[in-house]
Design an enzyme around this catalytic site. Sequence first.
Site, PDB file in Angstrom:
ATOM      1  N   GLY A  93      42.559  26.329  36.830  1.00 43.58           N
ATOM      2  CA  GLY A  93      41.461  25.474  36.951  1.00 43.58           C
ATOM      3  C   GLY A  93      40.899  25.270  38.267  1.00 43.58           C
ATOM      4  O   GLY A  93      40.352  24.217  38.369  1.00 43.58           O
ATOM      5  N   HIS A 153      33.548  35.970  37.620  1.00 39.36           N
ATOM      6  CA  HIS A 153      34.256  37.230  37.585  1.00 39.36           C
ATOM      7  C   HIS A 153      34.684  37.647  39.169  1.00 39.36           C
ATOM      8  O   HIS A 153      33.814  37.615  39.992  1.00 39.36           O
ATOM      9  CB  HIS A 153      33.601  38.619  37.172  1.00 39.36           C
ATOM     10  CG  HIS A 153      34.583  39.670  36.963  1.00 39.36           C
ATOM     11  ND1 HIS A 153      35.524  39.710  36.143  1.00 39.36           N
ATOM     12  CD2 HIS A 153      34.447  40.722  37.704  1.00 39.36           C
ATOM     13  CE1 HIS A 153      36.030  40.834  36.073  1.00 39.36           C
ATOM     14  NE2 HIS A 153      35.614  41.412  37.130  1.00 39.36           N
ATOM     15  N   GLU A 203      34.635  32.459  45.314  1.00 39.32           N
ATOM     16  CA  GLU A 203      34.623  31.990  43.871  1.00 39.32           C
ATOM     17  C   GLU A 203      34.107  30.371  43.850  1.00 39.32           C
ATOM     18  O   GLU A 203      33.135  29.816  43.317  1.00 39.32           O
ATOM     19  CB  GLU A 203      35.619  32.175  43.030  1.00 39.32           C
ATOM     20  CG  GLU A 203      35.893  33.439  42.727  1.00 39.32           C
ATOM     21  CD  GLU A 203      37.019  33.589  41.610  1.00 39.32           C
ATOM     22  OE1 GLU A 203      36.997  32.925  40.635  1.00 39.32           O
ATOM     23  OE2 GLU A 203      37.670  34.479  41.771  1.00 39.32           O
TER      24      GLU A 203
HETATM   25  C1  GRF Z   1      39.388  33.394  38.686  1.00 38.86           C
HETATM   26  O1  GRF Z   1      39.535  34.277  39.236  1.00 38.86           O
HETATM   27  C2  GRF Z   1      37.971  33.719  37.701  1.00 38.86           C
HETATM   28  O2  GRF Z   1      37.171  34.533  38.394  1.00 38.86           O
HETATM   29  C3  GRF Z   1      38.719  34.430  36.459  1.00 38.86           C
HETATM   30  O3  GRF Z   1      39.742  33.904  36.265  1.00 38.86           O
HETATM   31  C4  GRF Z   1      40.288  33.150  37.188  1.00 38.86           C
HETATM   32  C5  GRF Z   1      40.346  31.596  37.019  1.00 38.86           C
HETATM   33  O4  GRF Z   1      40.863  31.040  38.116  1.00 38.86           O
HETATM   34  N1  GRF Z   1      37.605  34.696  35.415  1.00 38.86           N
HETATM   35  P1  GRF Z   1      41.058  29.263  37.977  1.00 38.86           P
HETATM   36  O5  GRF Z   1      41.628  29.039  36.673  1.00 38.86           O
HETATM   37  O6  GRF Z   1      39.679  28.775  38.093  1.00 38.86           O
HETATM   38  O7  GRF Z   1      41.990  29.132  39.117  1.00 38.86           O
END
Ligand code: GRF
Length: 213
Positions: free
Chosen positions: A12, A111, A182
């Site tokens: 998360g 993603h 991200e």
């Molecule tokens: C991230 O790399 C996202 O792109 C993918 O799953 C991962 C989740 O990471 N869909 P987090 O749980 O937000 O740290």
Amino acid sequence: MKNIAVLVSGNGTNLQTLIDAAKYDLLGGGELCLVISSEKEAYALKRAAENQIPTAIVEWDKYKPYREAFSAEILRHLTENSIDLVVFAGFRVILDHSVCKTYSDAMINIHPSLVPSFCGEGFYGLKVHEAALEKGVKITGATIHLVNEHCDQGPIILQKSVEVREDDTPEVLQQRVLEEAEHTILPEAVKLFCERRIKVIGNKVFIRHELAD
Ligand code: GRF
């Protein structure tokens, strides 16, 4: 004001960036109203609870392989909480078409690659970064896209690139993509949605530079 639900399955960190952005009112008026997890032990649930965000657990393990029933339960939580925007932030289950229909153009996914590279079924978690290193790409990144019935193929909203280094391991690359891409573009995309700046025409997203009326 838009009511936002975040769907999670793991750590998360992306949820955390949204929580942090909300504290500084950087989500374009959006409010984090609900976090739904497919895993009862997901650390993301702790992050939500610590920030007084209501949570729901819909355990995939209990529904597997009944995707329709699982999706119906998720949909029930979303509609009961009058959710306007659904953010998939590391949610590991693919939902069926009923959810896509109800929330068409109102669900976004993050993603960890530059779509259409290294995406689609089977590309999740470390596998995405292993494939990027295996291919020898020099640049990778992250993509925010709308969710439709095809895995990782909805219209692209935002992308950000990240350099790949020669000594990268999948774990190191995964971390750099999270931190450099991200965590920047996810809050940005949520803000764009809440400010109604996202316009979908066919399979493309256009971003309004001025605020909608
Ligand atoms: C991230 O790399 C996202 O792109 C993918 O799953 C991962 C989740 O990471 N869909 P987090 O749980 O937000 O740290």
